[in-house]
Design a protein around this motif. Structure first.
Motif, PDB file in Angstrom:
ATOM      1  N   ALA A 252      -9.963  -2.050   5.757  1.00 10.61           N
ATOM      2  CA  ALA A 252      -8.755  -2.059   6.690  1.00 10.61           C
ATOM      3  C   ALA A 252      -8.984  -1.034   7.677  1.00 10.61           C
ATOM      4  O   ALA A 252      -8.704  -1.177   9.168  1.00 10.61           O
ATOM      5  CB  ALA A 252      -7.599  -2.002   6.066  1.00 10.61           C
ATOM      6  N   GLY A 256     -10.021  -1.807  11.448  1.00 10.98           N
ATOM      7  CA  GLY A 256      -8.921  -1.549  12.477  1.00 10.98           C
ATOM      8  C   GLY A 256      -9.184  -0.695  13.562  1.00 10.98           C
ATOM      9  O   GLY A 256      -9.048  -0.777  14.840  1.00 10.98           O
ATOM     10  N   PHE A 272      -7.688 -10.115  14.960  1.00 12.44           N
ATOM     11  CA  PHE A 272      -7.152  -9.353  13.609  1.00 12.44           C
ATOM     12  C   PHE A 272      -5.894  -9.368  13.434  1.00 12.44           C
ATOM     13  O   PHE A 272      -5.595  -9.760  12.237  1.00 12.44           O
ATOM     14  CB  PHE A 272      -7.727  -7.679  14.446  1.00 12.44           C
ATOM     15  CG  PHE A 272      -9.043  -7.469  14.159  1.00 12.44           C
ATOM     16  CD1 PHE A 272      -9.427  -6.694  13.137  1.00 12.44           C
ATOM     17  CD2 PHE A 272      -9.835  -7.734  15.131  1.00 12.44           C
ATOM     18  CE1 PHE A 272     -10.771  -5.971  13.046  1.00 12.44           C
ATOM     19  CE2 PHE A 272     -11.459  -7.358  15.098  1.00 12.44           C
ATOM     20  CZ  PHE A 272     -11.576  -6.576  14.109  1.00 12.44           C
ATOM     21  N   ARG A 279      -5.715 -10.025   7.697  1.00 13.30           N
ATOM     22  CA  ARG A 279      -4.183  -9.466   7.512  1.00 13.30           C
ATOM     23  C   ARG A 279      -4.103  -8.962   6.274  1.00 13.30           C
ATOM     24  O   ARG A 279      -3.166  -8.232   5.991  1.00 13.30           O
ATOM     25  CB  ARG A 279      -3.149 -10.776   7.914  1.00 13.30           C
ATOM     26  CG  ARG A 279      -1.845 -10.389   8.055  1.00 13.30           C
ATOM     27  CD  ARG A 279      -0.999 -11.223   8.325  1.00 13.30           C
ATOM     28  NE  ARG A 279      -1.541 -12.103   9.587  1.00 13.30           N
ATOM     29  CZ  ARG A 279      -1.193 -13.311   9.758  1.00 13.30           C
ATOM     30  NH1 ARG A 279      -0.307 -13.856   9.156  1.00 13.30           N
ATOM     31  NH2 ARG A 279      -1.504 -13.887  11.006  1.00 13.30           N
ATOM     32  N   LEU A 282      -5.010  -5.605   6.168  1.00  8.61           N
ATOM     33  CA  LEU A 282      -4.164  -4.770   6.807  1.00  8.61           C
ATOM     34  C   LEU A 282      -2.993  -4.466   6.149  1.00  8.61           C
ATOM     35  O   LEU A 282      -2.148  -3.263   6.441  1.00  8.61           O
ATOM     36  CB  LEU A 282      -3.832  -5.304   8.324  1.00  8.61           C
ATOM     37  CG  LEU A 282      -4.816  -5.508   9.309  1.00  8.61           C
ATOM     38  CD1 LEU A 282      -4.421  -6.097  10.381  1.00  8.61           C
ATOM     39  CD2 LEU A 282      -5.532  -3.888   9.929  1.00  8.61           C
ATOM     40  N   ILE A 288      -2.363   0.918  10.335  1.00 15.73           N
ATOM     41  CA  ILE A 288      -3.489   0.325  11.301  1.00 15.73           C
ATOM     42  C   ILE A 288      -2.897  -0.721  11.865  1.00 15.73           C
ATOM     43  O   ILE A 288      -2.886  -0.845  13.252  1.00 15.73           O
ATOM     44  CB  ILE A 288      -4.647   0.083  10.323  1.00 15.73           C
ATOM     45  CG1 ILE A 288      -5.279   1.225  10.050  1.00 15.73           C
ATOM     46  CG2 ILE A 288      -5.696  -0.871  11.106  1.00 15.73           C
ATOM     47  CD1 ILE A 288      -5.830   2.241  10.985  1.00 15.73           C
ATOM     48  N   ARG A 289      -2.336  -1.481  11.105  1.00 18.89           N
ATOM     49  CA  ARG A 289      -1.668  -2.719  11.647  1.00 18.89           C
ATOM     50  C   ARG A 289      -0.671  -2.532  12.983  1.00 18.89           C
ATOM     51  O   ARG A 289      -0.475  -3.276  13.722  1.00 18.89           O
ATOM     52  CB  ARG A 289      -0.870  -3.684  10.621  1.00 18.89           C
ATOM     53  CG  ARG A 289      -0.374  -4.906  11.002  1.00 18.89           C
ATOM     54  CD  ARG A 289       0.475  -5.622   9.940  1.00 18.89           C
ATOM     55  NE  ARG A 289       1.526  -4.851   9.387  1.00 18.89           N
ATOM     56  CZ  ARG A 289       2.363  -5.070   8.387  1.00 18.89           C
ATOM     57  NH1 ARG A 289       2.000  -5.967   7.804  1.00 18.89           N
ATOM     58  NH2 ARG A 289       3.237  -4.133   8.091  1.00 18.89           N
ATOM     59  N   ILE A 292      -2.619  -1.394  15.977  1.00 18.72           N
ATOM     60  CA  ILE A 292      -2.912  -2.529  16.537  1.00 18.72           C
ATOM     61  C   ILE A 292      -1.903  -3.328  17.644  1.00 18.72           C
ATOM     62  O   ILE A 292      -2.051  -3.831  18.574  1.00 18.72           O
ATOM     63  CB  ILE A 292      -3.767  -3.332  15.648  1.00 18.72           C
ATOM     64  CG1 ILE A 292      -4.962  -2.680  15.381  1.00 18.72           C
ATOM     65  CG2 ILE A 292      -4.231  -4.717  16.701  1.00 18.72           C
ATOM     66  CD1 ILE A 292      -5.614  -3.467  14.254  1.00 18.72           C
TER      67      ILE A 292
END
Length: 457
Positions: A252, A256, A272, A279, A282, A288-289, A292
């Motif tokens: 992840a 990412g 992504f 997902r 993530l 990280i999610r 983004i």
């Protein structure tokens, strides 16, 4: 900071090491449980030499991990570091009895395996020879002789007979190459990992290949290729397949960060955030999610802040550490460029508020981006403005219209000339040699006069 610890990190700094003074956000015990094999010691030892808050705990954990195995050199290095960092710690005393006993067992075991392999070769039993080389390779790997282990694993190849054995040999060599951080050899060995089993085995093998490919591409600074490799990993692949090299959390983080550094907004959102497979990874690293998502939504300063909060964690990663400055610089550059797209000029004070810090104003970074051609802009030092340089849309339209008109004019003249040749009853003959119009006989000056008269008529 205690005097011995200060002396230890002064020594690490003199050797060119990375010193991380901020405490990381992960728990050391939970972190190391994600891995197995030699990588557990390697990661603990890296943390011990780089993290000021975790140095002593990581060294003691590394010593305990070394004593579970048979690599006495690992144990010596960890104890020697602890003797410098905390000389009064009970673990800073060499366990000479364990060292002598382990060295003796290692020598006896290597001699036994060598004798067995020699007997197998005399009997010309291919399967036994293959297993004998594998046993010696595992022994050498466990005792720290990675070069010898790679040679033993490579000697298995003439005696393999099934696709599964081909895969096993390649995995052994990939693992040893990853421990040596030999990225080119990883990719060479991965090329030999082929399918040939049930669909479930192929899915697991595909996930393993993508992970090691991604790590090798990361090591070679091929960040975009690495990002797409991590994107293709199936989350249903058991972590036990690859946790000698990486963990699901690593996938992840690596995927990412590298995607943020290399991909545009549309690709980030679709590939992504919109990927049902990635997902799942993530979810293990929500920051990280979030980073983004913030970038996709145009909140660039918040995106940078989200990853900066975890810089200490990234600097303690065995594969990511060397690349953190470059990856973060790429992400910052992308955010700054995207931030400036709607504006023709922005105050430098506004840029500092969005992207700068009290210790590091953004002006120097902007100058570097302009020199490198990343940012098309100029700085007005008097009025403290950043003025973007972009071509006028009207000029672009006029240039395009002029080019179209000129192309139409050339085509019209060519057609008129052909009509003139036909009306003058002239014959086109092929040329034997090269020329400005090879394959077509050009008319003479007299013929050209007839052509012009025909056209005017």
């Amino acid at each position: 900071m205690a005097e011995p610890l200060l002396q230890f990190f002064s020594l690490m700094d003199a050797q060119g090491g990375v010193i991380v003074k901020e405490p990381p956000k992960f728990d050391l015990d939970l972190y190391v449980q994600n891995y197995r094999g030699r990588t557990r010691f390697d990661r603990l030892f890296l943390i011990a030499r780089c993290s000021v808050p975790l140095c002593i705990d990581a060294l003691k954990a590394a010593i305990a991990e070394a004593k579970k195995g048979r690599d006495t050199q690992q144990y010596r290095e960890a104890v020697e570091c602890l003797r410098v960092a905390s000389p009064h710690d009970p673990d800073a005393i060499f366990d000479q009895q364990w060292l002598d006993a382990t060295d003796k067992v290692n020598r006896v075991e290597l001699n036994r395996l060598s004798v067995e392999l020699k007997a197998y070769k005399n009997n010309l039993v291919k399967e036994s020879i293959r297993m004998g080389n594998e046993d010696i390779g595992r022994h050498l790997e466990s005792t720290g002789d990675l070069h010898g282990a790679a040679e033993s694993y490579a000697k298995m190849r003439p005696d393999i007979s099934t696709p599964k054995q081909i895969i096993d040999v390649a995995k052994h060599l990939v693992r040893v190459s990853a421990l040596k951080q030999d990225w080119g050899m990883i990719l060479a060995h991965v090329a030999k990992l082929v399918g040939g089993h049930s669909s479930e085995d192929e899915k697991v093998l595909h996930g393993y290949i993508k992970i090691v490919q991604g790590i090798a591409c990361l090591g070679q600074e091929r960040y975009e290729d690495a990002a797409f490799s991590f994107l293709d990993v199936d989350p249903t692949v058991p972590a036990t397949v690859y946790n000698e090299i990486a963990s699901p959390n690593d996938i992840a983080v690596y995927g990412g960060l590298l995607a943020l550094a290399t991909l545009e907004r549309e690709a980030l959102e679709k590939l992504f955030l919109g990927s049902p497979t990635f997902r799942t990874f993530l979810e293990l690293e929500p920051h990280i999610r979030r980073a983004i998502t913030l970038f996709v939504n145009g909140r660039y300063s918040a995106c940078i802040a989200a990853i900066e909060a975890y810089r200490a964690d990234y600097l303690l990663d065995i594969y990511l550490q060397k690349h953190v400055p470059k990856i973060f610089a790429k992400i910052r550059s992308k955010c700054i460029v995207q931030y400036l797209i709607p504006f023709s000029c922005v105050k430098l004070d506004t840029m500092n508020a969005a992207f700068g810090t009290p210790d590091h104003p953004v002006e120097e970074e902007l100058i570097a981006m302009i020199k490198e051609g990343v940012l098309q802009a100029r700085i007005d030092a008097i009025d403290r403005l950043l003025i973007t340089v972009s071509a006028s849309p009207r000029s672009k339209l006029q240039a395009s219209a002029l080019e179209t008109a000129q192309k139409y004019e050339r085509q019209a003249i060519d057609k008129l000339r052909l009509l003139g040749l036909a009306s003058a009853d002239l014959e086109l003959k092929g040329r034997k040699g090269p020329g400005p119009a090879a394959g077509i006989s050009l008319p003479s000056m007299g013929d050209m006069g007839l052509i012009e008269d025909s056209i005017m008529a």
